[in-house]
Motif scaffolding. Sequence first.
Motif, PDB file in Angstrom:
ATOM      1  N   GLY A   1     -28.206  50.333 -51.395  1.00 42.45           N
ATOM      2  CA  GLY A   1     -27.935  49.782 -50.067  1.00 42.45           C
ATOM      3  C   GLY A   1     -26.498  49.287 -49.948  1.00 42.45           C
ATOM      4  N   ASP A   2     -26.252  48.516 -48.903  1.00 40.86           N
ATOM      5  CA  ASP A   2     -24.924  47.983 -48.595  1.00 40.86           C
ATOM      6  C   ASP A   2     -24.556  46.867 -49.572  1.00 40.86           C
ATOM      7  OD1 ASP A   2     -22.557  47.478 -47.314  1.00 40.86           O
ATOM      8  OD2 ASP A   2     -23.461  46.209 -45.777  1.00 40.86           O
ATOM      9  N   ALA A   3     -23.338  46.912 -50.080  1.00 36.58           N
ATOM     10  CA  ALA A   3     -22.857  45.901 -51.024  1.00 36.58           C
ATOM     11  C   ALA A   3     -21.857  44.960 -50.369  1.00 36.58           C
ATOM     12  CB  ALA A   3     -22.231  46.578 -52.239  1.00 36.58           C
ATOM     13  N   ALA A   4     -21.986  44.755 -49.068  1.00 34.64           N
ATOM     14  CA  ALA A   4     -21.002  43.947 -48.344  1.00 34.64           C
ATOM     15  C   ALA A   4     -21.087  42.464 -48.697  1.00 34.64           C
ATOM     16  CB  ALA A   4     -21.190  44.136 -46.844  1.00 34.64           C
ATOM     17  N   ARG A   5     -22.274  41.943 -48.894  1.00 34.12           N
ATOM     18  CA  ARG A   5     -22.395  40.513 -49.188  1.00 34.12           C
ATOM     19  C   ARG A   5     -22.238  40.259 -50.689  1.00 34.12           C
ATOM     20  NH1 ARG A   5     -27.499  39.661 -51.274  1.00 34.12           N
ATOM     21  NH2 ARG A   5     -28.979  41.292 -50.819  1.00 34.12           N
ATOM     22  N   PRO A   6     -21.767  39.081 -51.062  1.00 36.07           N
ATOM     23  CA  PRO A   6     -21.654  38.761 -52.494  1.00 36.07           C
ATOM     24  C   PRO A   6     -23.040  38.730 -53.140  1.00 36.07           C
ATOM     25  CG  PRO A   6     -20.582  37.089 -51.140  1.00 36.07           C
ATOM     26  CD  PRO A   6     -21.272  38.022 -50.220  1.00 36.07           C
ATOM     27  N   GLU A   7     -23.164  39.369 -54.276  1.00 34.84           N
ATOM     28  CA  GLU A   7     -24.462  39.455 -54.948  1.00 34.84           C
ATOM     29  C   GLU A   7     -24.637  38.396 -56.021  1.00 34.84           C
ATOM     30  OE1 GLU A   7     -24.363  43.394 -56.413  1.00 34.84           O
ATOM     31  OE2 GLU A   7     -24.994  44.236 -54.513  1.00 34.84           O
ATOM     32  N   ARG A   8     -23.538  37.978 -56.590  1.00 33.67           N
ATOM     33  CA  ARG A   8     -23.626  37.064 -57.721  1.00 33.67           C
ATOM     34  C   ARG A   8     -22.448  36.107 -57.678  1.00 33.67           C
ATOM     35  NH1 ARG A   8     -25.905  37.163 -62.929  1.00 33.67           N
ATOM     36  NH2 ARG A   8     -24.616  36.160 -64.467  1.00 33.67           N
ATOM     37  N   VAL A   9     -22.743  34.855 -57.883  1.00 34.89           N
ATOM     38  CA  VAL A   9     -21.705  33.839 -57.973  1.00 34.89           C
ATOM     39  C   VAL A   9     -21.871  33.170 -59.327  1.00 34.89           C
ATOM     40  CG1 VAL A   9     -20.826  31.695 -57.021  1.00 34.89           C
ATOM     41  CG2 VAL A   9     -21.695  33.461 -55.488  1.00 34.89           C
ATOM     42  N   GLU A  10     -20.804  33.171 -60.111  1.00 31.35           N
ATOM     43  CA  GLU A  10     -20.846  32.557 -61.423  1.00 31.35           C
ATOM     44  C   GLU A  10     -19.871  31.395 -61.448  1.00 31.35           C
ATOM     45  OE1 GLU A  10     -20.409  34.447 -65.579  1.00 31.35           O
ATOM     46  OE2 GLU A  10     -21.464  35.929 -64.350  1.00 31.35           O
ATOM     47  N   LEU A  11     -20.358  30.234 -61.794  1.00 34.40           N
ATOM     48  CA  LEU A  11     -19.520  29.051 -61.875  1.00 34.40           C
ATOM     49  C   LEU A  11     -19.236  28.740 -63.336  1.00 34.40           C
ATOM     50  CD1 LEU A  11     -21.424  26.832 -59.294  1.00 34.40           C
ATOM     51  CD2 LEU A  11     -19.412  28.250 -58.890  1.00 34.40           C
ATOM     52  N   ALA A  12     -17.983  28.496 -63.631  1.00 27.06           N
ATOM     53  CA  ALA A  12     -17.603  28.150 -65.001  1.00 27.06           C
ATOM     54  C   ALA A  12     -17.936  26.675 -65.240  1.00 27.06           C
ATOM     55  CB  ALA A  12     -16.121  28.396 -65.218  1.00 27.06           C
ATOM     56  N   VAL A  13     -18.885  26.414 -66.111  1.00 26.72           N
ATOM     57  CA  VAL A  13     -19.274  25.050 -66.448  1.00 26.72           C
ATOM     58  C   VAL A  13     -18.965  24.868 -67.926  1.00 26.72           C
ATOM     59  CG1 VAL A  13     -21.185  23.405 -66.567  1.00 26.72           C
ATOM     60  CG2 VAL A  13     -21.079  25.087 -64.711  1.00 26.72           C
ATOM     61  N   SER A  14     -17.961  24.063 -68.202  1.00 28.64           N
ATOM     62  CA  SER A  14     -17.511  23.950 -69.590  1.00 28.64           C
ATOM     63  C   SER A  14     -18.458  23.115 -70.440  1.00 28.64           C
ATOM     64  CB  SER A  14     -16.106  23.370 -69.640  1.00 28.64           C
ATOM     65  OG  SER A  14     -16.099  22.079 -69.043  1.00 28.64           O
ATOM     66  N   PHE A  15     -19.069  22.077 -69.850  1.00 25.20           N
ATOM     67  CA  PHE A  15     -19.919  21.213 -70.648  1.00 25.20           C
ATOM     68  C   PHE A  15     -20.945  20.555 -69.747  1.00 25.20           C
ATOM     69  CE2 PHE A  15     -20.896  17.008 -72.454  1.00 25.20           C
ATOM     70  CZ  PHE A  15     -21.428  17.389 -73.670  1.00 25.20           C
ATOM     71  N   VAL A  16     -22.166  20.485 -70.183  1.00 21.21           N
ATOM     72  CA  VAL A  16     -23.226  19.808 -69.440  1.00 21.21           C
ATOM     73  C   VAL A  16     -23.860  18.790 -70.379  1.00 21.21           C
ATOM     74  CG1 VAL A  16     -25.442  20.062 -68.271  1.00 21.21           C
ATOM     75  CG2 VAL A  16     -23.688  21.815 -68.004  1.00 21.21           C
ATOM     76  N   ARG A  17     -23.822  17.544 -69.958  1.00 21.71           N
ATOM     77  CA  ARG A  17     -24.429  16.492 -70.777  1.00 21.71           C
ATOM     78  C   ARG A  17     -25.845  16.262 -70.289  1.00 21.71           C
ATOM     79  NH1 ARG A  17     -21.725  11.189 -73.048  1.00 21.71           N
ATOM     80  NH2 ARG A  17     -23.569  10.332 -74.026  1.00 21.71           N
ATOM     81  N   GLN A  18     -26.772  16.246 -71.218  1.00 18.26           N
ATOM     82  CA  GLN A  18     -28.177  16.047 -70.858  1.00 18.26           C
ATOM     83  C   GLN A  18     -28.658  14.723 -71.433  1.00 18.26           C
ATOM     84  OE1 GLN A  18     -30.276  19.436 -72.296  1.00 18.26           O
ATOM     85  NE2 GLN A  18     -29.403  20.799 -70.777  1.00 18.26           N
ATOM     86  N   HIS A  19     -29.334  13.987 -70.612  1.00 21.90           N
ATOM     87  CA  HIS A  19     -29.898  12.704 -71.046  1.00 21.90           C
ATOM     88  C   HIS A  19     -31.422  12.824 -71.078  1.00 21.90           C
ATOM     89  CE1 HIS A  19     -26.067  10.607 -70.632  1.00 21.90           C
ATOM     90  NE2 HIS A  19     -25.889  11.295 -69.526  1.00 21.90           N
ATOM     91  N   PHE A  20     -32.000  12.467 -72.168  1.00 18.79           N
ATOM     92  CA  PHE A  20     -33.456  12.476 -72.299  1.00 18.79           C
ATOM     93  C   PHE A  20     -33.920  11.040 -72.466  1.00 18.79           C
ATOM     94  CE2 PHE A  20     -34.042  16.934 -72.471  1.00 18.79           C
ATOM     95  CZ  PHE A  20     -32.920  17.437 -73.093  1.00 18.79           C
ATOM     96  N   LYS A  21     -34.804  10.615 -71.583  1.00 25.44           N
ATOM     97  CA  LYS A  21     -35.333   9.252 -71.688  1.00 25.44           C
ATOM     98  C   LYS A  21     -36.831   9.275 -71.731  1.00 25.44           C
ATOM     99  CE  LYS A  21     -31.501   7.014 -69.499  1.00 25.44           C
ATOM    100  NZ  LYS A  21     -31.052   6.060 -68.542  1.00 25.44           N
TER     101      LYS A  21
END
Length: 107
Positions: A87-107
């Motif tokens: 089909g038509d590829a006019a719209r963006p199909e994929r957006v990738e964001l560069a995330v260097s670090f994600v801190r997760q907190h578990f409580k």
Amino acid sequence: ARGQIQSAAVAAQAFALLSENGRWNEAREALADYERLSPHLPPRRHDWLNAQRANVEYRSGSRREAARLAALVDDPFHASFATQLLGDAARPERVELAVSFVRQHFK
């Protein structure tokens, strides 16, 4: 290691690592090695191989080849994927964001 150890399992692991890191040309070569080292693939593994090849071609920008390969896979997801790729590829199909670090907190 792939050049010295002729193992389909090693080629599949190399493919996983290369595709995870976005090295699509090398991932394509690893899939070719996997197929060469697996002369008698059962139908489900052949579907897996075509699905992975479709993904590599899609990520490399070859929409028509990706659609052709996706159509070979025997499942509804890949049939739909193949139809969408043609089909038509006019719209963006994929957006990738560069995330260097994600801190997760578990409580």
